[in-house]
Design a protein around this motif. Structure first.
Motif, PDB file in Angstrom:
ATOM      1  N   UNK B  81       0.841  -1.195   0.000  1.00 54.83           N
ATOM      2  CA  UNK B  81       0.000   0.000   0.000  1.00 54.83           C
ATOM      3  C   UNK B  81       0.879   1.249   0.000  1.00 54.83           C
ATOM      4  N   UNK B  82       0.495   2.270  -0.792  1.00 59.29           N
ATOM      5  CA  UNK B  82       1.257   3.505  -0.814  1.00 59.29           C
ATOM      6  C   UNK B  82       0.537   4.545   0.038  1.00 59.29           C
ATOM      7  N   UNK B  83       1.296   5.132   1.006  1.00 56.99           N
ATOM      8  CA  UNK B  83       0.684   6.159   1.849  1.00 56.99           C
ATOM      9  C   UNK B  83       1.455   7.459   1.699  1.00 56.99           C
ATOM     10  N   UNK B  84       0.780   8.569   1.967  1.00 58.33           N
ATOM     11  CA  UNK B  84       1.455   9.868   1.966  1.00 58.33           C
ATOM     12  C   UNK B  84       1.783  10.240   3.410  1.00 58.33           C
ATOM     13  N   UNK B  85       3.070  10.097   3.760  1.00 61.20           N
ATOM     14  CA  UNK B  85       3.498  10.361   5.141  1.00 61.20           C
ATOM     15  C   UNK B  85       3.270  11.811   5.540  1.00 61.20           C
ATOM     16  N   UNK B  86       3.243  12.696   4.563  1.00 62.52           N
ATOM     17  CA  UNK B  86       3.124  14.117   4.884  1.00 62.52           C
ATOM     18  C   UNK B  86       1.777  14.441   5.489  1.00 62.52           C
ATOM     19  N   UNK B  87       0.751  13.697   5.123  1.00 63.89           N
ATOM     20  CA  UNK B  87      -0.585  14.059   5.577  1.00 63.89           C
ATOM     21  C   UNK B  87      -1.228  12.995   6.459  1.00 63.89           C
ATOM     22  N   UNK B  88      -0.511  11.911   6.714  1.00 65.97           N
ATOM     23  CA  UNK B  88      -1.076  10.831   7.519  1.00 65.97           C
ATOM     24  C   UNK B  88      -1.369  11.331   8.940  1.00 65.97           C
ATOM     25  N   UNK B  89      -2.583  11.088   9.464  1.00 63.83           N
ATOM     26  CA  UNK B  89      -2.859  11.539  10.833  1.00 63.83           C
ATOM     27  C   UNK B  89      -1.993  10.795  11.862  1.00 63.83           C
ATOM     28  N   UNK B  90      -1.724  11.485  12.983  1.00 60.54           N
ATOM     29  CA  UNK B  90      -0.864  10.917  14.029  1.00 60.54           C
ATOM     30  C   UNK B  90      -1.274   9.497  14.420  1.00 60.54           C
ATOM     31  N   UNK B  91      -2.577   9.294  14.521  1.00 59.97           N
ATOM     32  CA  UNK B  91      -3.084   8.010  14.995  1.00 59.97           C
ATOM     33  C   UNK B  91      -2.739   6.840  14.091  1.00 59.97           C
ATOM     34  N   UNK B  92      -2.459   7.110  12.812  1.00 57.43           N
ATOM     35  CA  UNK B  92      -2.197   6.010  11.887  1.00 57.43           C
ATOM     36  C   UNK B  92      -0.709   5.772  11.657  1.00 57.43           C
ATOM     37  N   UNK B  93       0.117   6.436  12.467  1.00 55.79           N
ATOM     38  CA  UNK B  93       1.563   6.347  12.228  1.00 55.79           C
ATOM     39  C   UNK B  93       2.193   5.076  12.785  1.00 55.79           C
TER      40      UNK B  93
END
Lengths: 370, 331, 344
Positions: B81-93
């Motif tokens: 899966x490709x995620x955008x780390x710049x906008x990922x909410x804190x809870x999903x880190x």
């Protein structure tokens, strides 16, 4: 070879030593602080069992035994172990018509250690008559540190005063620590607007001159409160003003720690906020808080003493060091009975002991500083 | 996003400059303003630049130790899966924390002095769900062996170790959760010369053995050259050049890169040189110069450089430069 | 044959710590000729900085110079004076410190006071040693000292010196601050400049500027410089003669070209091999020096390097090799090249 092996063993011992053990190793090297710590332990024993250390009831008055001088303890009588104090002889001064007392070493009053005296209750529960020092003849009274104008035994009064004064210091600092750590911690960790508000409150509290604020607050205490209520009110007042310094310190530590690499490492490991604060940040400055508090206790003691001395803190019949010093307020009494200044000496010695222990702890608190 | 592990596009991080009692914002420090690169699985990208160039800030954005102001940080997770780390909410880190780890510069400050090695190295394991202490101890022992330390050391505290050993401990902690991307921020610059080589060798060996991808942030060009497949050079918050290591050293396509290379003191008294020393000072990222940020110090600067900001462009296959004259002259 | 400006012989400095005795400098000897640039290279704990502090009599408690001589040839006398015997706070030491031997510290931020302008601080130093600037010992006026400071600032390449001397140290960038520090060090026309890692805290392009400046000043004023660093590149670029130190002892010394191209001591050889270069093969394992630097309380017996030395022999752990000539201009402390041990 054995020297090398011994060195290796010492190194291994240091390698697995926790922070507290390192602090203890370093503290142990401050001989003055160690001696002071011993003295403080003794003082807190007095706090726990003041009646055991007293020779008699601190409230017992006798106008005929006013201003009796210090009767010092002698351990040996005629080369044999048999403790005694010199007896008191009274003579009426022909001009002032006042009784004047002197000690007469020729007449001895035998005393006993761990003997039976007036009954008291251990923690208010167990009845006992055990005392550290009592006259061998229970009908007699001894005045190890003299007596005051009402003929009360100063030694016993100091023991009970120690309980009050030291407890005020401890409780007030404990309250300050709670307030300081919670508010300082919130201020330092949350930051932003909250931080601004708490900092302004601290500045406000620190800019108010302390003596007038105490005076105002203690004057506001209802006159009909019991000594116990007054006692607690005074500690609360002292800590309400006293938490600010500690609050600032805790905030500073939080701000500095937030930037530490190992805190970032914990964050990157995935630790929650709460876990970072409790597991990684707080343990690193607990020793500093202890050191700071042990330096705050003497300040509280002095504050209580000053308030009581001025008649605004703890009031008789409760006994504290400040209350005892009230007796030494006029110059005539002092000329007549200089031993009434002894409570002042006790204050100085205990404050000094706290400061020395605090300094030693502060130096030992950060074993990683070099 | 093709087959790369990480793709950074137009990364920005501004810090507000506040003034006065009410902390009103009067401007911004553009610590990172225009960083673009991709990172293929298993490669090492060296990020170089002088202090204040934004290399550390950029790497902290990728780690999400700080939140970027703008741009994209696309990361392909182990699951594909490709995620955008710049906008990922804190809870999903949290799942990403296990995949992206960091090695710190300061071997003394990066370990919790009040925890044993077992707790220090085991902390990421614990918070990622390995609750059994026995199991954790086994994994820590394995990690310590991996970085060349004796497993018996796990009950010791960090204060018992030298700088080089502590750096190994830090590496063990970074590898605890089997990360795929490791950001190494100046991992050898605080170490003694004789220890640097040991740690560099260890990093190379671990990379091959564990198929790690490294983002290697450093200021020392010889170290970066030794360890990196490709090198990215930053100046005042921008990426100014990016190329394969051999290529960038053979023919730098940005005058700043060339000056940086000339400034490295060579450990050979027979190669002494005084020419081509870069004059002037690094401008403040709060008030960067007009046009090309490097023009006030560049000996090739023209009117165009003063007026027009150059774009990062590909001047040769895989060789990017932010200079108007890249490909047209030798620097 | 010229006489050395400074001659250190068998210097020993130890620190009495709670944990034990740390022998930071343990029998160090070297000379520096007038106008020479001497590079002292070594890793942390090798005693290079402590040696320099000992020369300036700035060793802090619980440190103490326990043995050895530091002979310095003063400006006006033919005789030398043993700095190790001078009282650290005495008039003679104060006169030498700053005026004849000046120090450029690693952290210029800490060396300047933040509450006075840098110009004022330098002018103060000039007024203190004013006779160096005026014939006949006439007292300098403050305005003259200021003019000299502006001149010094121009000399060290600070642009707009008239404005910059009224700046505070925290208003200057790292490079400018280090230049101002050099101006301060030069203010009393010293004959020996000790630069203690002067470029470690600054960036590589600024470092190149500062190194070029120091080389230029050295050529212009013919000042002798002791350059301390851990960076072999900086040493190669700056020094004419190199001293390699390890755990408080000199391992090897010689002209820079010999040290880099014909090193004799295994430590020097290993150190040179272990640094990545700008020309070598990349992404391959570097030859390393095994082991770690020993803890200062646990000095190995015999040659301090023997536990990490690839060529160690039985004798190396038993006796300490002394510093002996091993080639035309080169000295080394290693039993591979001679068999003279230090007296036990």
């Amino acid at each position: 070879m054995t020297a090398v092996a011994a060195g290796q063993e010492a190194e291994d011992r240091v390698a697995v030593a926790s922070n507290w053990r390192l602090v203890w190793w370093r503290f142990r090297r401050h001989h003055l602080a160690m001696a002071s710590a011993g003295l403080l332990i003794l003082l807190y024993l007095v706090v726990l069992f003041p009646s055991f250390f007293s020779t008699q009831d601190p409230e017992r008055t006798d106008a005929r035994q006013a201003f009796i001088p210090v009767q010092s303890i002698h351990l040996l009588a005629d080369g044999a172990l048999s403790p005694w104090v010199p007896a008191i002889v009274g003579k009426r001064n022909p001009t002032t018509l006042r009784m004047e007392w002197t000690t007469d070493p020729k007449k001895r009053v035998p005393i006993r250690f761990f003997g039976a005296g007036p009954e008291w209750k251990l923690f208010g529960l167990v009845r006992t008559k055990l005392h550290l020092v009592v006259p061998a003849d229970p009908t007699q009274r001894i005045f190890l540190l003299g007596s005051d104008r009402l003929g009360r035994d100063q030694w016993s009064r100091i023991m009970h005063g120690t309980q009050t004064s030291m407890t005020v210091g401890l409780v007030a600092v404990a309250l300050s620590v709670i307030l300081g750590v919670v508010l300082g911690g919130i201020s330092g960790y949350v930051g932003g607007k909250t931080d601004q508000v708490i900092q302004r409150i601290i500045e406000l509290l620190q800019s108010v001159p302390t003596i007038p604020i105490w005076l105002a607050l203690s004057a506001a205490l209802p006159r009909d409160w019991t000594p116990i209520q007054v006692f607690f009110a005074i500690t609360v007042i002292l800590s309400l003003v006293g938490w600010t310094t500690l609050g600032r310190e805790v905030r500073g530590r939080f701000l500095a720690l937030r930037e530490e690499d190992f805190v970032l490492a914990a964050r990157l490991a995935g630790c929650s906020r709460m876990r970072i604060i409790l597991r990684h940040m707080v343990p690193t400055f607990v020793s500093h808080i202890i050191a700071t508090s042990s330096l705050a206790i003497p300040v509280m003691i002095i504050n209580e003493t000053s308030l009581s001395f001025l008649g605004l803190g703890i009031r008789p019949p409760a006994i504290s060091w400040g209350v005892l010093l009230q007796e030494a307020q006029n110059i005539q009494t002092l000329a007549l009975a200089p031993w009434l200044l002894i409570p002042g000496l006790v204050v100085i010695v205990s404050v000094l002991a706290f400061n020395l222990v605090g300094d030693g702890l502060r130096d030992a608190a950060d074993p990683y500083s070099h | 996003m093709t087959d790369s592990l990480l793709e950074v596009r137009g990364l920005q991080k501004f810090f507000p400059i506040t003034r006065g009692f009410f902390q009103s914002v009067v401007g911004h420090v553009r610590a990172v303003d225009g960083v673009d690169f991709t990172l293929k699985e298993g490669e090492t990208l060296g990020l170089v630049g002088e202090s204040g160039c934004g290399k550390t800030t950029a790497s902290r954005c990728i780690l999400r130790a700080i939140d970027p102001t703008g741009g994209q940080i696309l990361y392909r997770m182990r699951s594909g899966k490709v995620v955008d780390l710049a906008t990922l909410p804190q809870g999903e880190l949290l799942p990403l924390r296990a995949e992206i780890q960091m090695i710190f510069q300061d071997p003394f400050g990066s370990l919790n002095p009040r925890m044993t090695l077992l707790d220090n190295v085991g902390e990421p394991l614990l918070v990622n769900g390995m609750k059994n202490r026995r199991e954790r101890a086994d994994r820590v022992a394995e990690l310590l062996r991996l970085v060349g330390l004796r497993p018996e050391f796990m009950h010791r505290f960090p204060h018992a170790f030298s700088g080089g050993q502590r750096q190994r401990i830090g590496i063990a902690r970074a590898l605890a959760t089997n990360p795929r991307l490791v950001v190494a921020d100046e991992p050898v610059s605080a170490l003694d010369v004789s220890i640097q080589a040991q740690v560099l060798n260890l990093l190379l060996e671990l990379q091959q053995r564990l198929k790690l991808t490294f983002l290697f942030v450093a200021h020392d060009l010889s170290v970066v050259r030794h360890i990196s497949d490709r090198i990215a050079v930053m100046y005042v918050g921008q990426l100014v050049e990016l190329a394969p290591t051999a290529e960038i050293f053979r023919q730098p396509q940005h005058p700043y890169t060339a000056a940086l290379m000339r400034a490295v003191p060579i450990a050979d008294p027979r190669v002494r040189k005084d020419d081509g020393i870069l004059g002037g000072e690094v401008p403040s990222p709060a008030a960067p110069p007009s046009g090309c940020y490097f023009h006030p110090r560049c000996r090739h600067a023209t009117a165009r450089c003063r007026a027009e900001a150059p774009e990062l462009r590909e001047v040769a296959p895989g060789h990017f430069s932010r200079c108007h004259f890249a490909g047209e002259m030798t620097f | 044959m010229t006489e050395p400006l400074l001659s250190v012989r068998d210097l020993r400095v130890s620190f009495q710590m709670d944990e034990g005795l740390v022998r930071a400098v343990d029998g160090t000897s070297f000379d520096i000729m007038p106008g020479q640039v001497l590079g002292v290279v070594g890793e942390s704990g090798c005693g290079k900085s402590v040696t320099m502090r000992a020369i300036l009599q700035l060793v802090e408690k619980p440190g103490r110079i326990t043995d050895g001589t530091i002979c310095f040839r003063r400006r006006n006398g033919a005789d030398t004076v043993d700095l190790a015997r001078l009282p650290p706070r005495g008039a003679e030491m104060r006169d030498i410190r700053g005026a004849e031997i000046a120090l450029i510290p690693q952290e210029p931020m800490a060396a300047f006071s933040p509450v006075h302008t840098v110009g004022d601080q330098i002018a103060e130093a000039i007024l203190l040693h004013g006779h160096r600037w005026k014939e006949g010992g006439r007292k300098l006026r403050r305005a003259e000292a200021r003019d000299i400071t502006v001149g010094l600032f121009r000399d060290v390449g600070i642009s707009m010196p008239e404005q910059r001397i009224d700046a505070y140290s925290w208003q200057l960038s790292g490079g400018l601050r280090q230049r101002a520090m050099i101006a301060m060090a030069l203010s009393c026309k010293p004959r020996l400049l000790i630069a203690d890692e002067p470029t470690t805290a600054i960036d590589v392009t600024t470092q190149a500027q500062v190194l070029a400046l120091l080389r230029d000043l050295q050529a212009r004023y013919d000042t002798a410089i002791i350059f301390i660093t851990h960076d072999l590149g900086v040493i190669a670029q700056m020094a004419s003669y190199v001293v390699v130190m390890y755990l408080g002892r000199v391992m090897e010394e010689g002209p820079v070209d010999e040290i880099f191209h014909a090193p004799k001591h295994p430590y020097t050889k290993a150190l040179l091999r272990s640094i990545p270069s700008l020309y070598g093969e990349t992404r391959v394992a570097l030859p390393v020096i095994a082991g770690a630097l020993p803890h200062p309380f646990n000095r190995p017996p015999g040659c301090p390097f023997h536990p990490r030395c690839p060529d160690a022999m039985a004798r190396c752990s038993a006796a300490v090799p002394s510093l002996q000539p091993v080639a035309a201009n080169q000295l080394a402390s290693c039993f591979l090249h001679h068999d003279v041990a230090e007296p036990a």
